[in-house]
Design a protein around this motif. Structure first.
Motif, PDB file in Angstrom:
ATOM      1  N   GLY A 410      -1.609   3.642  10.773  1.00 24.65           N
ATOM      2  CA  GLY A 410      -1.157   2.283  10.619  1.00 24.65           C
ATOM      3  C   GLY A 410      -0.919   1.566  12.238  1.00 24.65           C
ATOM      4  N   VAL A 411      -0.886   0.394  12.233  1.00 22.88           N
ATOM      5  CA  VAL A 411      -0.664  -0.375  13.684  1.00 22.88           C
ATOM      6  C   VAL A 411       0.750  -0.947  13.489  1.00 22.88           C
ATOM      7  CG1 VAL A 411      -1.505  -1.842  15.333  1.00 22.88           C
ATOM      8  CG2 VAL A 411      -3.233  -0.409  14.011  1.00 22.88           C
ATOM      9  N   ARG A 412       1.586  -0.569  14.452  1.00 24.52           N
ATOM     10  CA  ARG A 412       2.898  -1.095  14.082  1.00 24.52           C
ATOM     11  C   ARG A 412       3.056  -2.038  15.488  1.00 24.52           C
ATOM     12  NH1 ARG A 412       2.717   3.376  11.170  1.00 24.52           N
ATOM     13  NH2 ARG A 412       2.188   4.647  13.055  1.00 24.52           N
ATOM     14  N   LEU A 413       4.235  -2.843  15.202  1.00 20.29           N
ATOM     15  CA  LEU A 413       4.567  -3.791  16.370  1.00 20.29           C
ATOM     16  C   LEU A 413       6.131  -3.376  16.834  1.00 20.29           C
ATOM     17  CD1 LEU A 413       3.838  -6.494  17.949  1.00 20.29           C
ATOM     18  CD2 LEU A 413       4.962  -7.779  16.195  1.00 20.29           C
ATOM     19  N   TYR A 414       6.277  -3.460  17.928  1.00 22.72           N
ATOM     20  CA  TYR A 414       7.565  -3.079  18.766  1.00 22.72           C
ATOM     21  C   TYR A 414       7.774  -4.128  19.736  1.00 22.72           C
ATOM     22  CZ  TYR A 414       7.029   1.426  16.416  1.00 22.72           C
ATOM     23  OH  TYR A 414       6.645   2.614  15.718  1.00 22.72           O
ATOM     24  N   ARG A 415       9.225  -4.369  19.555  1.00 16.73           N
ATOM     25  CA  ARG A 415       9.694  -5.619  20.517  1.00 16.73           C
ATOM     26  C   ARG A 415      10.865  -4.631  21.489  1.00 16.73           C
ATOM     27  NH1 ARG A 415      11.419  -9.235  17.712  1.00 16.73           N
ATOM     28  NH2 ARG A 415       9.827 -10.901  17.943  1.00 16.73           N
ATOM     29  N   ASP A 416      10.667  -4.288  22.709  1.00 12.71           N
ATOM     30  CA  ASP A 416      11.558  -3.950  23.406  1.00 12.71           C
ATOM     31  C   ASP A 416      11.714  -2.534  22.968  1.00 12.71           C
ATOM     32  OD1 ASP A 416      11.868  -5.943  25.373  1.00 12.71           O
ATOM     33  OD2 ASP A 416      13.366  -7.018  24.145  1.00 12.71           O
ATOM     34  N   GLY A 417      10.489  -1.875  22.549  1.00  9.31           N
ATOM     35  CA  GLY A 417      10.715  -0.354  22.118  1.00  9.31           C
ATOM     36  C   GLY A 417      11.265  -0.230  20.739  1.00  9.31           C
ATOM     37  N   PHE A 418      11.545  -1.342  20.018  1.00  5.52           N
ATOM     38  CA  PHE A 418      12.257  -1.285  18.596  1.00  5.52           C
ATOM     39  C   PHE A 418      11.199  -2.011  17.881  1.00  5.52           C
ATOM     40  CE2 PHE A 418      15.897   0.533  17.040  1.00  5.52           C
ATOM     41  CZ  PHE A 418      16.308  -0.278  15.711  1.00  5.52           C
ATOM     42  N   ARG A 419      11.032  -1.292  16.341  1.00  5.44           N
ATOM     43  CA  ARG A 419      10.018  -1.980  15.423  1.00  5.44           C
ATOM     44  C   ARG A 419      10.451  -3.279  14.996  1.00  5.44           C
ATOM     45  NH1 ARG A 419       7.865   1.445  10.159  1.00  5.44           N
ATOM     46  NH2 ARG A 419       6.221  -0.015   9.709  1.00  5.44           N
ATOM     47  N   VAL A 420       9.403  -4.103  14.747  1.00  7.44           N
ATOM     48  CA  VAL A 420       9.394  -5.233  14.223  1.00  7.44           C
ATOM     49  C   VAL A 420       8.795  -5.282  12.765  1.00  7.44           C
ATOM     50  CG1 VAL A 420       8.618  -7.727  14.024  1.00  7.44           C
ATOM     51  CG2 VAL A 420       8.896  -6.477  16.246  1.00  7.44           C
ATOM     52  N   TYR A 421       9.489  -5.385  11.634  1.00 12.52           N
ATOM     53  CA  TYR A 421       9.106  -5.338  10.244  1.00 12.52           C
ATOM     54  C   TYR A 421       8.232  -6.526   9.954  1.00 12.52           C
ATOM     55  CZ  TYR A 421      11.097  -0.762   9.082  1.00 12.52           C
ATOM     56  OH  TYR A 421      11.439   0.718   8.741  1.00 12.52           O
ATOM     57  N   PRO A 422       7.283  -6.252   8.795  1.00 15.69           N
ATOM     58  CA  PRO A 422       6.719  -5.265   8.238  1.00 15.69           C
ATOM     59  C   PRO A 422       5.432  -4.504   8.690  1.00 15.69           C
ATOM     60  CG  PRO A 422       6.119  -7.336   7.253  1.00 15.69           C
ATOM     61  CD  PRO A 422       6.628  -7.663   8.484  1.00 15.69           C
ATOM     62  N   TYR A 423       5.288  -4.896   9.834  1.00 10.19           N
ATOM     63  CA  TYR A 423       4.050  -4.599  10.601  1.00 10.19           C
ATOM     64  C   TYR A 423       3.760  -3.141  10.553  1.00 10.19           C
ATOM     65  CZ  TYR A 423       4.188  -9.518  11.952  1.00 10.19           C
ATOM     66  OH  TYR A 423       4.199 -10.782  12.216  1.00 10.19           O
ATOM     67  N   GLY A 424       2.704  -2.720  10.030  1.00  6.20           N
ATOM     68  CA  GLY A 424       2.134  -1.283  10.029  1.00  6.20           C
ATOM     69  C   GLY A 424       2.734  -0.591   8.767  1.00  6.20           C
ATOM     70  N   THR A 425       3.347  -1.216   7.763  1.00  2.77           N
ATOM     71  CA  THR A 425       3.967  -0.525   6.741  1.00  2.77           C
ATOM     72  C   THR A 425       2.725  -0.226   5.574  1.00  2.77           C
ATOM     73  OG1 THR A 425       4.461  -2.684   5.574  1.00  2.77           O
ATOM     74  CG2 THR A 425       6.117  -1.432   6.662  1.00  2.77           C
ATOM     75  N   GLU A 426       2.952   0.568   4.534  1.00  9.57           N
ATOM     76  CA  GLU A 426       1.866   1.089   3.790  1.00  9.57           C
ATOM     77  C   GLU A 426       1.067   0.007   3.359  1.00  9.57           C
ATOM     78  OE1 GLU A 426       1.399   4.048  -0.035  1.00  9.57           O
ATOM     79  OE2 GLU A 426       3.204   3.685   0.709  1.00  9.57           O
ATOM     80  N   ASP A 427       1.669  -1.268   2.836  1.00  8.24           N
ATOM     81  CA  ASP A 427       0.910  -2.118   2.049  1.00  8.24           C
ATOM     82  C   ASP A 427       0.707  -3.522   3.022  1.00  8.24           C
ATOM     83  OD1 ASP A 427       1.311  -0.919  -0.240  1.00  8.24           O
ATOM     84  OD2 ASP A 427       2.995  -1.761  -0.550  1.00  8.24           O
ATOM     85  N   ASP A 428       0.894  -3.460   4.245  1.00  6.94           N
ATOM     86  CA  ASP A 428       0.807  -4.262   5.339  1.00  6.94           C
ATOM     87  C   ASP A 428      -0.686  -4.206   6.187  1.00  6.94           C
ATOM     88  OD1 ASP A 428       1.820  -6.775   7.073  1.00  6.94           O
ATOM     89  OD2 ASP A 428       1.270  -5.304   8.549  1.00  6.94           O
ATOM     90  N   ASP A 429      -1.426  -5.371   6.008  1.00 13.10           N
ATOM     91  CA  ASP A 429      -2.633  -5.489   6.727  1.00 13.10           C
ATOM     92  C   ASP A 429      -2.649  -6.414   7.795  1.00 13.10           C
ATOM     93  OD1 ASP A 429      -5.221  -4.523   7.840  1.00 13.10           O
ATOM     94  OD2 ASP A 429      -6.232  -5.298   5.887  1.00 13.10           O
ATOM     95  N   TRP A 430      -1.743  -6.637   8.695  1.00 10.81           N
ATOM     96  CA  TRP A 430      -1.458  -7.826   9.368  1.00 10.81           C
ATOM     97  C   TRP A 430      -2.636  -8.225  10.281  1.00 10.81           C
ATOM     98  CZ3 TRP A 430      -0.188  -7.974  14.946  1.00 10.81           C
ATOM     99  CH2 TRP A 430       0.100  -6.779  15.458  1.00 10.81           C
ATOM    100  N   LEU A 431      -3.508  -7.199  10.617  1.00 14.32           N
ATOM    101  CA  LEU A 431      -4.845  -7.218  11.523  1.00 14.32           C
ATOM    102  C   LEU A 431      -6.205  -7.751  10.604  1.00 14.32           C
ATOM    103  CD1 LEU A 431      -4.095  -4.781  14.209  1.00 14.32           C
ATOM    104  CD2 LEU A 431      -3.770  -7.172  14.316  1.00 14.32           C
ATOM    105  N   GLU A 432      -5.820  -7.536   9.426  1.00  9.05           N
ATOM    106  CA  GLU A 432      -6.977  -7.686   8.484  1.00  9.05           C
ATOM    107  C   GLU A 432      -7.927  -6.598   8.829  1.00  9.05           C
ATOM    108  OE1 GLU A 432      -8.114 -11.765   8.927  1.00  9.05           O
ATOM    109  OE2 GLU A 432      -6.184 -12.457   8.411  1.00  9.05           O
ATOM    110  N   LEU A 433      -7.680  -5.468   9.042  1.00 14.22           N
ATOM    111  CA  LEU A 433      -8.782  -4.564   9.353  1.00 14.22           C
ATOM    112  C   LEU A 433      -9.277  -3.869   8.171  1.00 14.22           C
ATOM    113  CD1 LEU A 433      -6.454  -2.007  11.877  1.00 14.22           C
ATOM    114  CD2 LEU A 433      -8.152  -3.803  12.395  1.00 14.22           C
TER     115      LEU A 433
END
Length: 806
Positions: A410-433
């Protein structure tokens, strides 16, 4: 003034905190923002799982409905025996590792004689379960509990964040600022106790909340009284910190679920690839620490390809640098390194595109300002080819890599080193990969193949703001730039993979097609066989005869091979021709639709007009539209496969004039000024006319597109297209005053699938097919690197149309 019912608080909590993982995420953020010195500790003390509690309650209700409870004959239902079995079942379901909680639960189950007593005991046991989130931060005073913690949407942290931003501080002082994270406790359970103290306090400050008090639909918010109180003494005089204790838990918590939460969520809360920042998290289950996985950097070294991107703002202008490394694509090839930088003009075209095009496709409006306003960000993507991993399924290395990939994919998003949800969760395809991989041919660059992250910052990316419900970033032009920049990078990685595949996997020795070579071999074989026949004795003549038969068979196979090779070459030429036709269909269909719309609009207006002069004027407009359609249809004929394959004598200057004439309406719509230069006498040549037309059409269409991009960028921009036809040798030079082509991509623009247009048009076929068509006629299509614009970018295509004299 609005009046707020008490139930509104419950509605806010359920809407804003959508999962248990996000509830813990918010509570952990609060601890980090409080400046905790020892990180955040989460302690689960659970003696009976919620699922078991509900099942036991169901059993109790079933027993209550049994007939003659306690008054039954010997052959009827034995209630006392059933109650004894229920107690045994309850004891068996208790978690023996709960320590003191287990002992107390056993005590509650002693001396129970009826279901009412059992009900009361079961409720007491359920009330023992608790989750505590602790930090050693600054803590809160009694007054702060009243004026800050109990005030939803408090502005204290936001004011500090705004002040730090104005002062030019590099990093935000807080991860959160909305003042609603405290509702996370409501998601976890019905009872909340906050125990907190500052270093200067002598005692703890306590706040108790029963969220069920807010359920009464008749109550208003002011009808629910919650008052902080003074608690007991602190364990050490210099202690500071906060404990958030939740009871009457709503979810089913057992050791397995806590371990899954640790692996799936807590291990990914802090940036696993970058440097860890002040985010230590310790988790305990009934006193035993739960270890959750840490990403082994050595695992990433096994990636088959890597993509690293750096988006920065240099001197007020955006710039995206991509670094790609292709290690193992499943076939033999050298390790490929590619570094490229896309400047403002490239990013404007690829990420913004044409405004009307985005509008028709219901895409978010993205303007040029968003390219800069989005701010700098970085990303790292590691691609693992599961097909390659499957080839080693019998080895331990395969099993280990597959397990790690399943955990970290998965590809997750982090702001200042801390995760932003729900990016990269099992059901999330935010980049439409997944959707892109499904449409694309070749390598599957989907979610399950990638391990990666995107890094942003509160201050470096102030326009990338969380939605209030913690379900991702707000949909803004800047968020669209972030997303589409990464999608562009993935497209470029796929292009590089295809390039390497074409260069190495399909780089087979060219089959000789020269018949003279095989004929020479046949003659040599004949001479050798004749020499053998002259010197052979009676016993060897049969062997010589066998050689002669083999020679004849070789000759026959060679002839068949030459014939088949010729057929394959013809098939290839036809495929290139058909691809060119397919590409032109879109352009032609677009123009035909435009002309038809103009004609229909004219007819509709004529229906409302009765004045003959106006009718005459409208008819003239209609005639012009239909004339444009006729010209476009005439162009289709030489573009047909049969027409494209025939070489014919024609005049290049006349063909160019016809093609440009068919574009008059398009040039008017796009405000393009056309400047032409033709020689004094006709330029006669013999070539496949359709292919020549296809090359010129592609160059003209590309110029119009890129000048449209430039027109949206610059106020007062006046598109200028210059077409020059020259003789000796015959050539067409196409120049426009659009953004031009970066020297970095002077040759890459002709590669198959390479494109820097916006993703709705990013096919990468046009110039590849145009060059193929040019070379088919013995000509060449190149970029004139001697002519550059003010930005040092190339603006001129040189098409040398060298037809054969056949």
């Amino acid at each position: 003034m609005f009046k707020v019912s008490a139930r509104t608080v419950l509605e806010l909590g359920s809407e804003l905190i959508s999962s248990d993982a996000i509830a813990f995420y918010e509570l952990i953020k609060n601890g980090v923002d409080a400046g905790t010195k020892d990180g955040v500790t989460i302690k689960f003390k659970v003696v009976l799982a919620r699922r078991d509690y509900l099942e036991l309650r169901h059993t109790v209700n079933r027993l209550r409905n049994m007939p003659d409870n306690g008054n039954h004959a010997e052959d009827e239902f034995d209630f006392e025996e059933a109650l004894a079995e229920l107690l045994d079942e309850t004891r068996a379901r208790l978690f023996s590792d709960a320590g003191k909680l287990y002992d107390r639960a056993i005590e509650f189950l002693e001396d129970i004689d009826d279901l009412d007593e059992y009900d009361a005991a079961l409720e007491e046991i359920d009330a023992l379960n608790q989750v505590t989130v602790s930090d050693t931060g600054s803590g809160m005073s009694l007054e702060q509990l009243e004026t800050v913690f109990l005030v939803l949407g408090t502005k204290s942290r936001k004011e500090e964040v705004d002040t730090a931003f104005e002062d030019g501080v590099s990093e935000a002082p807080y991860l959160g600022e909305k003042g609603i994270g405290r509702l996370s406790a409501m998601r976890l359970g019905d009872r909340l106790t906050v125990r907190t103290a500052r270093e200067e306090d002598e005692t703890f400050n306590i706040l108790d909340i029963d969220w069920t008090d807010f359920e009464d639909p008749q109550k208003m918010i002011e009808d629910v009284t919650i008052e902080p109180r003074v608690g007991g003494e602190k364990p050490q005089p210099d202690y500071s910190g906060t404990d958030i204790r939740v009871r009457r838990l709503k979810a089913n918590w057992d050791r397995n679920r806590v371990e899954r939460l640790a692996v799936d969520d807590f291990s990914l809360l802090a940036n696993p690839i970058g440097k860890p920042k002040r985010h230590r998290i310790a988790i305990f289950w009934n006193g035993e620490r739960i270890n959750f996985a840490r990403l082994d950097k050595n695992f990433l070294s096994h990636a088959h390809a890597t993509l690293k991107g750096e988006y920065k703002i240099r001197d007020g202008s955006p710039e995206l640098t991509l670094r790609m490394e292709l290690v193992n694509l499943g076939f033999e090839h050298p390790v490929e390194h590619q570094i490229e930088t896309l400047k403002f003009d490239d990013l404007l075209a690829a990420l913004v595109g044409l405004r009307q095009k985005r509008s028709r496709e219901n895409k978010r409006d993205v303007n040029a300002a968003a390219l800069t306003d989005v701010g700098p960000f970085n990303f790292e993507l590691y691609w693992f080819n599961r097909a390659t991993l499957r080839k080693g399924r019998s080895t331990g290395d395969y099993q280990a890599l597959r397990k790690l990939l399943d955990q970290w994919m998965g590809v997750r998003l982090y702001r200042d080193g801390f995760r932003v949800y729900p990016y990269g969760t099992e059901d999330d395809d935010w980049l439409e990969l997944d959707r892109t991989a499904l449409r694309a041919k070749g390598y599957a660059l989907n979610r399950i193949q990638f391990v990666g992250q995107v890094d942003i910052g509160r201050f470096s990316n102030p326009h990338l703001i969380d939605q209030t419900n913690r379900e991702g970033l707000r949909h803004t032009p800047e968020e669209a730039v972030l997303k589409e920049a990464i999608q562009l990078a993935v497209d470029r990685l796929r292009d590089e993979m295809k390039r390497v595949e074409n260069a190495f996997k399909k780089n087979k020795p060219r089959v000789p097609t020269d018949p003279t070579r095989t004929k020479a071999l046949e003659q040599r074989m004949k001479k050798a066989i004749r020499a053998l026949a002259r010197s052979a004795d009676e016993d060897q003549r049969e062997i010589v005869a066998e050689f002669e038969e083999m020679r004849e068979e070789f000759s026959r196979y060679a002839a068949e091979a030459r014939e088949r090779i010729l057929e394959l070459e013809q098939d290839t030429d036809q495929m290139v021709a058909m691809a060119g036709v397919g590409l032109m269909v879109e352009v032609v269909a677009h123009e035909l639709a435009r002309s038809a719309e103009d004609a229909l609009d004219t007819l509709n207006k004529l229906q409302r007009k009765n004045v003959p002069e106006e009718v005459r004027s409208r008819l003239e407009s209609l005639r012009a539209s239909m004339k444009a359609i006729s010209k476009r249809l005439r162009i289709l004929d030489p573009l047909s496969v049969s027409g494209r394959q025939r070489k014919e004598a024609f005049e290049l200057d006349e063909l160019v004039r016809d093609l440009l004439s068919a574009h008059e309406a398009q040039f008017d719509r796009h405000h393009v000024k056309l400047e032409t230069h033709f020689p004094d006498r006709p330029v006669a040549l013999k070539a496949v006319k359709g292919m020549v037309a296809q090359v010129i059409e592609n160059l003209v269409s590309n110029s119009v597109y890129w000048m449209d991009i430039e027109r949206e960028r610059k106020l007062g921009f006046k598109p200028l297209l210059t077409i020059a036809v020259e003789d000796n040798p015959p050539r067409v030079r196409v120049t426009d005053n659009g953004p031009g082509i970066s020297p970095e991509y002077a040759e890459r623009v002709f590669d198959l699938f390479f494109s820097l247009k916006d993703k709705s048009r990013r096919r990468g076929l046009g110039l590849f097919i145009a060059r193929e068509a040019a070379e088919h006629n013995g000509g060449a299509l190149v970029i004139d690197t001697e002519i550059v614009n003010r930005e040092g970018r190339y603006t001129t295509f040189d098409y040398r149309v060298i037809g054969s004299d056949e």
